[in-house]
Design an enzyme around this catalytic site. Structure first.
Site, mmCIF file in Angstrom:
data_model
loop_
_atom_site.group_PDB
_atom_site.id
_atom_site.type_symbol
_atom_site.label_atom_id
_atom_site.label_comp_id
_atom_site.label_asym_id
_atom_site.label_seq_id
_atom_site.Cartn_x
_atom_site.Cartn_y
_atom_site.Cartn_z
ATOM 1 N N GLU A 300 0.630 -1.367 -0.132
ATOM 2 C CA GLU A 300 -0.161 0.073 -0.020
ATOM 3 C C GLU A 300 1.048 1.479 -0.132
ATOM 4 O O GLU A 300 0.680 2.440 -0.633
ATOM 5 C CB GLU A 300 -0.872 0.055 1.000
ATOM 6 C CG GLU A 300 -2.046 -0.850 1.120
ATOM 7 C CD GLU A 300 -3.107 -1.120 0.436
ATOM 8 O OE1 GLU A 300 -2.998 0.302 -0.789
ATOM 9 O OE2 GLU A 300 -3.695 -1.503 0.535
ATOM 10 N N ARG A 304 0.753 3.809 -3.356
ATOM 11 C CA ARG A 304 -0.375 5.118 -3.245
ATOM 12 C C ARG A 304 1.235 6.265 -2.814
ATOM 13 O O ARG A 304 1.198 6.939 -3.361
ATOM 14 C CB ARG A 304 -0.563 4.915 -1.715
ATOM 15 C CG ARG A 304 -2.168 3.603 -1.938
ATOM 16 C CD ARG A 304 -3.223 4.174 -0.605
ATOM 17 N NE ARG A 304 -4.063 2.948 -0.582
ATOM 18 C CZ ARG A 304 -4.541 2.655 -0.514
ATOM 19 N NH1 ARG A 304 -5.829 4.278 0.308
ATOM 20 N NH2 ARG A 304 -5.610 1.469 0.030
ATOM 21 N N ASP A 433 -5.332 -10.153 -8.055
ATOM 22 C CA ASP A 433 -5.336 -8.756 -8.738
ATOM 23 C C ASP A 433 -4.107 -8.060 -9.826
ATOM 24 O O ASP A 433 -4.101 -8.575 -11.076
ATOM 25 C CB ASP A 433 -6.627 -7.859 -8.780
ATOM 26 C CG ASP A 433 -6.547 -7.017 -7.230
ATOM 27 O OD1 ASP A 433 -5.537 -7.246 -6.815
ATOM 28 O OD2 ASP A 433 -6.705 -6.489 -6.813
ATOM 29 N N GLU A 569 -12.152 1.156 -9.992
ATOM 30 C CA GLU A 569 -11.776 0.055 -10.959
ATOM 31 C C GLU A 569 -12.195 0.267 -12.674
ATOM 32 O O GLU A 569 -11.773 0.603 -13.212
ATOM 33 C CB GLU A 569 -11.372 -1.092 -11.027
ATOM 34 C CG GLU A 569 -10.606 -1.323 -9.207
ATOM 35 C CD GLU A 569 -10.784 -1.599 -8.527
ATOM 36 O OE1 GLU A 569 -11.799 -0.602 -8.176
ATOM 37 O OE2 GLU A 569 -9.916 -0.937 -7.556
ATOM 38 N N THR A 658 -0.644 0.998 -9.965
ATOM 39 C CA THR A 658 -1.798 0.300 -10.201
ATOM 40 C C THR A 658 -2.847 1.152 -9.175
ATOM 41 O O THR A 658 -4.213 0.517 -8.992
ATOM 42 C CB THR A 658 -2.393 -1.364 -9.259
ATOM 43 O OG1 THR A 658 -3.214 -2.098 -8.727
ATOM 44 C CG2 THR A 658 -1.580 -1.264 -7.826
HETATM 45 C C1 DMJ Z 1 -6.174 0.380 -5.041
HETATM 46 O O1 DMJ Z 1 -5.393 0.550 -3.568
HETATM 47 C C2 DMJ Z 1 -5.150 -0.020 -5.978
HETATM 48 O O2 DMJ Z 1 -6.644 0.229 -7.365
HETATM 49 C C3 DMJ Z 1 -4.991 -1.542 -5.531
HETATM 50 O O3 DMJ Z 1 -4.915 -2.458 -6.546
HETATM 51 C C4 DMJ Z 1 -6.274 -2.280 -5.528
HETATM 52 N N1 DMJ Z 1 -7.721 -1.294 -4.775
HETATM 53 C C5 DMJ Z 1 -7.117 -0.096 -4.219
HETATM 54 C C6 DMJ Z 1 -8.694 0.327 -5.355
HETATM 55 O O4 DMJ Z 1 -9.974 -0.508 -4.834
#
Ligand code: DMJ
Length: 669
Positions: A300, A304, A433, A569, A658
């Site tokens: 995370e 981020r 995912d 998403e 992501t």
């Molecule tokens: C985000 O932190 C990122 O996209 C991660 O890959 C999946 N979850 C959240 C958003 O839903």
């Protein structure tokens, strides 16, 4: 020696001093005449050979003295010149000198082991036929101590300085584009090398903005308004904290690192929110401290914080963000100190210790395989190979592991043994995912040469088709279910809705056209996950009906899955689909979703809230939390979806991590 006898006349030197001759009666005789007489007497006592040898030695010593004086002079000379040069550079290009050296270390020689990576990544020393590179001494970024968000006008002043400096060495100019979205193809940045070379410039500094800006349209304005509303709440009630609690007008902490603020930086840049960006930048400069005794989740904080800082550095060219990225990157590195080199999930960034969750020594597969884009980019920017080496090793290891099912991976991996655990469950949702997403995106990032990544990606998509793809009733929506020990479950997380966008991105990059067909089908399903629900908002998880039943829709929602966390998403995939097809229906679908967010999740006093019940418009059960990705991802993808400017984060030049933070695609060698 102290023999009192007269010196023997032999062919070796023997100097004999009697105590009386040295110390006279009555004490030390210091008269010059006495000393001269004494020396002369002793000289006379020597044989001719002895005298010749002494004369020869004196002459030799004199010659050596002269030589060594000359060679010692050189370093002194260059030292003096160097400091003079330094002073001159500072005087001629004020401030410029400080920006780079303070942030970017000198490039380092690659470790011999990195040779192993030659196959995996395009790590030959780059030939740079069209990279316009100035000598390293002039690869300078503008000073950013009091940075302001650049307009084209602001930018041009900084650029003038750079251009002037670069002209002097007869190179071509670099231009920072407003919003940093434009990089000419021949100016994008090059791939890392196993011999990681000199540190890289931010993309914005290599960009050339030649086009008229595309005007912002009504829908984009609506996104800006939504962002401002969200930011208002954050600023008023949660400033500098991780997440806004818009209803209780307070905040929640996860890592205590201003998560929302960092996640939102590049969104503000892209949306053109100058004031907001500037005040956030001030907070980063003055208040963001990573030297804290706090446990953070490696994944995370990488996607981020590290991702957010790196992309903001690229867009703004502001070295502050790279400095911070380096700091957090270094502090995350202890996570890789495990027996298997599969990283632990948690790191204490103040203490430099790492550990798995309390209840297991496993890490999540998606987590350990979705930090690569960021760490690899950090290596490229800093010239320090250790970041890339650590994450590449994870990918190489996972590539060879058994326990996959036609390219589909289990959800857990053990940090001691390095083996997959909890075998037999396969999903494209939570915990797996972004493994699939990063296979493709790493391949794109490094110039489409890391074949193992591509192989794993292609195999996995075949695995999806073979084991997870089904159609619902009555609308025959194509969806991706899950497989648990041979049993198919028609369950699909909203998280899976990243997949159509990723498939479309792959097709855009030359992969098979049926990936695009699948993307089209899946994105429609994701849209239906919103459209078929009373609030027009998707739940966290849906179950699809495999058999037609009177009065039943395709989508069923279980009570425990009715929440909506403002996730991105679907909007993300709509953005890719619109970019690649130009079909306006994707914009319209996104517009519907934005309106639903505004209708059901907007808190009048500022901010948006997650809700617990998407099925009941009159009882939404707000959760009182605005996730950082609402600003980092959801609103950013909305804005990009509504834009008709393909250069606003051009997908041939940037790859999104992501968490929707765009990182540059490296120039092919
Ligand atoms: C985000 O932190 C990122 O996209 C991660 O890959 C999946 N979850 C959240 C958003 O839903």
């Amino acid at each position: 020696s102290a023999a009192p006898t007269s010196p023997p006349r032999r062919d070796f030197i023997s100097v004999t001093l009697s105590p009386e001759e040295v110390v006279g009666v009555g004490g030390y005789n210091n008269s010059k005449a006495w000393r001269r007489r004494f020396c002369w007497r002793k000289w006379k006592q020597l044989s001719r050979l002895q005298r010749s040898i002494i004369l020869f030695l004196i002459a030799a010593l004199a010659v050596c003295g002269v030589i060594s004086c000359t060679s010692m002079g050189e370093p002194w000379k260059s030292l003096t010149n160097k400091s003079l040069d330094d002073r001159r550079t500072e005087a001629e290009i004020p401030g410029l000198k400080l920006a780079n050296p303070a942030v970017l270390p000198a490039p380092q020689k690659a470790d011999a082991n990195l040779g192993d990576y030659a196959e995996l990544s395009p790590q030959k020393p780059p030939k740079l036929p069209h990279v316009r590179r100035s000598p390293s001494s002039l690869q300078l970024k503008p000073p950013r101590r009091d940075v302001k968000l650049k307009t084209r006008h602001d930018t041009s002043r900084i650029v003038e300085k750079l251009v002037q400096a670069e002209k002097e060495v007869k190179t071509e100019k670099s231009v920072i584009s407003w919003r940093g979205a434009v990089i000419e193809p021949d100016q994008s940045t090059e791939p890392p090398s196993s011999k990681i070379k000199e540190p890289e410039k931010p993309s914005s500094l290599e960009a050339e903005d030649q086009k008229e800006p595309v005007p912002i349209n009504e829908r984009q304005l609506a996104v800006i308004e939504a962002f401002r509303h969200a930011w208002k709440g954050y600023k008023e009630f949660a400033w500098g904290h991780d997440e806004l609690k818009p209803l209780s007008k307070s905040y929640s902490e996860w890592f205590g690192l201003g998560l929302t603020l960092i996640d939102a930086l590049d969104t503000m840049w892209i949306l053109g929110l100058k004031e907001e960006f500037e005040e956030a930048r001030k907070w980063i400069a003055n208040d963001l401290v990573f030297d804290k005794n706090v446990d953070v989740n490696l994944f995370e904080s990488t996607i981020r914080i590290l991702g957010g800082l790196l992309s903001t550095y690229h867009l703004s060219g502001d070295s502050l963000f790279l400095e911070k990225a380096k700091d957090i990157g270094n502090r995350l590195m202890p996570a890789f100190k495990t027996p298997s080199k599969i990283p632990y999930s948690d790191v204490n960034i103040g203490r430099g210790t790492a550990h798995p969750p309390r209840w297991t020594s496993d890490s999540t597969v998606a987590e350990v395989t979705s930090i690569q884009l960021e760490f690899r980019e950090l290596s490229r920017l800093t010239g320090d190979e250790k970041f890339q080496k650590a994450v590449d090793e994870v990918m190489k290891h996972v590539h060879t592991l058994s326990g996959k099912k036609d390219g589909l991976v289990p959800m857990f991996i053990n940090t001691n043994s390095g083996q997959f655990t909890h075998l037999g469950v396969y999903t494209l949702g939570a915990r797996a995912d972004s493994y699939y997403e990063y296979l493709l995106k790493q391949w794109i990032q490094s110039g489409k040469k890391e074949n193992e990544l591509l192989e794993d990606y292609m195999r996995a998509i075949e695995g999806v088709k073979k084991h997870l793809l089904q159609r619902s009733q009555p609308k025959k929506l194509t969806f991706v279910g899950e497989l648990a020990h041979g049993h198919f479950s028609a369950k699909m997380d909203h998280l899976v809705c990243f997949l159509p966008g990723t498939l479309a991105l792959g097709a855009h990059n030359g992969l098979t056209a049926d990936h695009m067909k699948l993307a089209e089908a899946l994105v429609e399903t994701c849209y239906q996950m919103y459209a078929q629900v009373a609030t027009g908002l998707s739940p966290e998880i849906v179950h699809f009906n495999l058999h037609a039943q009177k009065g039943h829709k395709d989508v069923e929602i279980k009570p425990a899955d009715r929440h909506n966390l403002l996730r991105p998403e679907t909007v993300e995939s709509l953005f890719y689909m619109y970019r690649f097809t130009g079909d306006k229906k994707y914009q319209d679908w996104g517009w519907e979703i934005l309106q639903s967010f505004n209708k059901y999740t907007r808190v009048p006093t500022g901010g948006y809230t997650s809700i617990n019940n998407v099925e009941n418009p009159s009882s939404l059960e707000p959760r009182d939390k605005m996730e950082s990705f609402f600003l980092g991802e959801t609103l950013k993808y909305m804005f990009l979806l509504f834009s008709d400017d393909i250069d606003l984060i051009n997908l041939d030049k940037f790859v999104f991590n992501t968490e929707a933070h765009p990182l540059p695609i490296w120039l092919p060698a």
